[in-house]
Design a protein around this motif. Sequence first.
Motif, PDB file in Angstrom:
ATOM      1  N   TYR B  27     -12.873   1.436 -45.562  1.00  0.00           N
ATOM      2  CA  TYR B  27     -13.261   2.097 -44.318  1.00  0.00           C
ATOM      3  C   TYR B  27     -13.682   1.033 -43.330  1.00  0.00           C
ATOM      4  O   TYR B  27     -14.311   0.047 -43.691  1.00  0.00           O
ATOM      5  N   ALA B  29     -15.846   0.906 -40.949  1.00  0.00           N
ATOM      6  CA  ALA B  29     -17.246   0.803 -40.533  1.00  0.00           C
ATOM      7  C   ALA B  29     -18.112   1.146 -41.742  1.00  0.00           C
ATOM      8  O   ALA B  29     -17.600   1.336 -42.839  1.00  0.00           O
ATOM      9  N   THR B  30     -19.402   1.179 -41.538  1.00  0.00           N
ATOM     10  CA  THR B  30     -20.266   1.606 -42.633  1.00  0.00           C
ATOM     11  C   THR B  30     -20.029   3.079 -42.887  1.00  0.00           C
ATOM     12  O   THR B  30     -20.210   3.903 -41.994  1.00  0.00           O
ATOM     13  N   TYR B  32     -20.309   6.880 -44.821  1.00  0.00           N
ATOM     14  CA  TYR B  32     -21.214   7.743 -45.560  1.00  0.00           C
ATOM     15  C   TYR B  32     -20.576   7.950 -46.933  1.00  0.00           C
ATOM     16  O   TYR B  32     -19.376   8.185 -47.029  1.00  0.00           O
ATOM     17  N   TYR B  50     -25.316   8.547 -49.705  1.00  0.00           N
ATOM     18  CA  TYR B  50     -25.850   7.364 -49.052  1.00  0.00           C
ATOM     19  C   TYR B  50     -25.419   7.374 -47.599  1.00  0.00           C
ATOM     20  O   TYR B  50     -24.229   7.499 -47.289  1.00  0.00           O
ATOM     21  N   SER B  52     -27.711   5.263 -45.115  1.00  0.00           N
ATOM     22  CA  SER B  52     -28.197   3.967 -44.664  1.00  0.00           C
ATOM     23  C   SER B  52     -29.465   3.666 -45.436  1.00  0.00           C
ATOM     24  O   SER B  52     -29.947   4.475 -46.232  1.00  0.00           O
ATOM     25  N   THR B  55     -30.139   0.656 -50.688  1.00  0.00           N
ATOM     26  CA  THR B  55     -28.780   0.755 -51.229  1.00  0.00           C
ATOM     27  C   THR B  55     -28.726   1.414 -52.597  1.00  0.00           C
ATOM     28  O   THR B  55     -27.643   1.694 -53.097  1.00  0.00           O
ATOM     29  N   PHE B  67     -24.938   1.183 -53.506  1.00  0.00           N
ATOM     30  CA  PHE B  67     -23.991   0.785 -52.472  1.00  0.00           C
ATOM     31  C   PHE B  67     -23.972  -0.739 -52.390  1.00  0.00           C
ATOM     32  O   PHE B  67     -25.012  -1.368 -52.173  1.00  0.00           O
ATOM     33  N   ARG B  69     -22.071  -3.386 -50.190  1.00  0.00           N
ATOM     34  CA  ARG B  69     -21.183  -3.567 -49.051  1.00  0.00           C
ATOM     35  C   ARG B  69     -20.163  -4.670 -49.316  1.00  0.00           C
ATOM     36  O   ARG B  69     -18.989  -4.525 -48.989  1.00  0.00           O
ATOM     37  N   SER B  70     -20.620  -5.759 -49.931  1.00  0.00           N
ATOM     38  CA  SER B  70     -19.734  -6.911 -50.145  1.00  0.00           C
ATOM     39  C   SER B  70     -18.576  -6.576 -51.075  1.00  0.00           C
ATOM     40  O   SER B  70     -17.515  -7.199 -51.013  1.00  0.00           O
ATOM     41  N   SER B  72     -17.509  -3.295 -51.405  1.00  0.00           N
ATOM     42  CA  SER B  72     -17.001  -1.983 -50.980  1.00  0.00           C
ATOM     43  C   SER B  72     -17.046  -0.996 -52.143  1.00  0.00           C
ATOM     44  O   SER B  72     -16.071  -0.299 -52.450  1.00  0.00           O
ATOM     45  N   SER B  96     -17.782   8.115 -40.357  1.00  0.00           N
ATOM     46  CA  SER B  96     -19.018   8.060 -39.574  1.00  0.00           C
ATOM     47  C   SER B  96     -18.780   7.873 -38.082  1.00  0.00           C
ATOM     48  O   SER B  96     -19.716   7.920 -37.294  1.00  0.00           O
TER      49      SER B  96
END
Lengths: 114, 116
Positions: B27, B29-30, B32, B50, B52, B55, B67, B69-70, B72, B96
């Motif tokens: 995705y 962007a960040t 949901y 999740y 924000s 994590t 979560f 991020r690095s 995904s 989002s």
Amino acid sequence: EAQVTQNPRYLITVTGKKLTVTCSQNMNHEYMSWYRQDPGLGLRQIYYSMNVEVTDKGDVPEGYKVSRKEKRNFPLILESPSPNQTSLYFCASSLWGRGGDGYTFGSGTRLTVV
Amino acid sequence: AQSVTQPDIHITVSEGASLELRCNYSYGATPYLFWYVQSPGQGLQLLLKYFSGDTLVQGIKGFEAEFKRSQSSFNLRKPSVHWSDAAEYFCAVGASRGSTLGRLYFGRGTQLTVWP
């Protein structure tokens, strides 16, 4: 009780006979959506509606129609059902713009087309 | 384009063992992120979500997810599985922003079998 109501729960029909699956929500949600679930494929979105008279195609819209004349109702129409539309269907609703948050799902409609 | 990958179609664990179900997403962007569970013949139940912040999120029935991020990823975990956890589990990404705002994209699911 807040809920999404689908009818019927089970339906067996013949190829080519038009049918409608109804969906109604009592939460005043703007956003409504239809999914179909097939083994090994997860849930795929058929159509969605962001508000009354605003609808758009999802990922698998072929062979389906929808309408959104009232906020609470979002029927799924199969004009000429075919066996490849045999599936489990879910209706869902949520507040608009919540990015998937607050989705409420109906109990599902199992459709068999012979 | 948004996508969700659940690499494991079927997982079998013994009752009392720990569990980790994997989920990777794509995705721009960040996102949901959500985990749903579906028991046989039932509808979908939200386990956790999740948006924000922290994590590591806690859900119902003793489940948690992290979560990363690095990577995904949004893997689901439970320290000790119960026989009643046998079900199919779906990871989902909520859009989002942008033209797909509000849409929810599902992975193909992981079927969990629990041995007594």
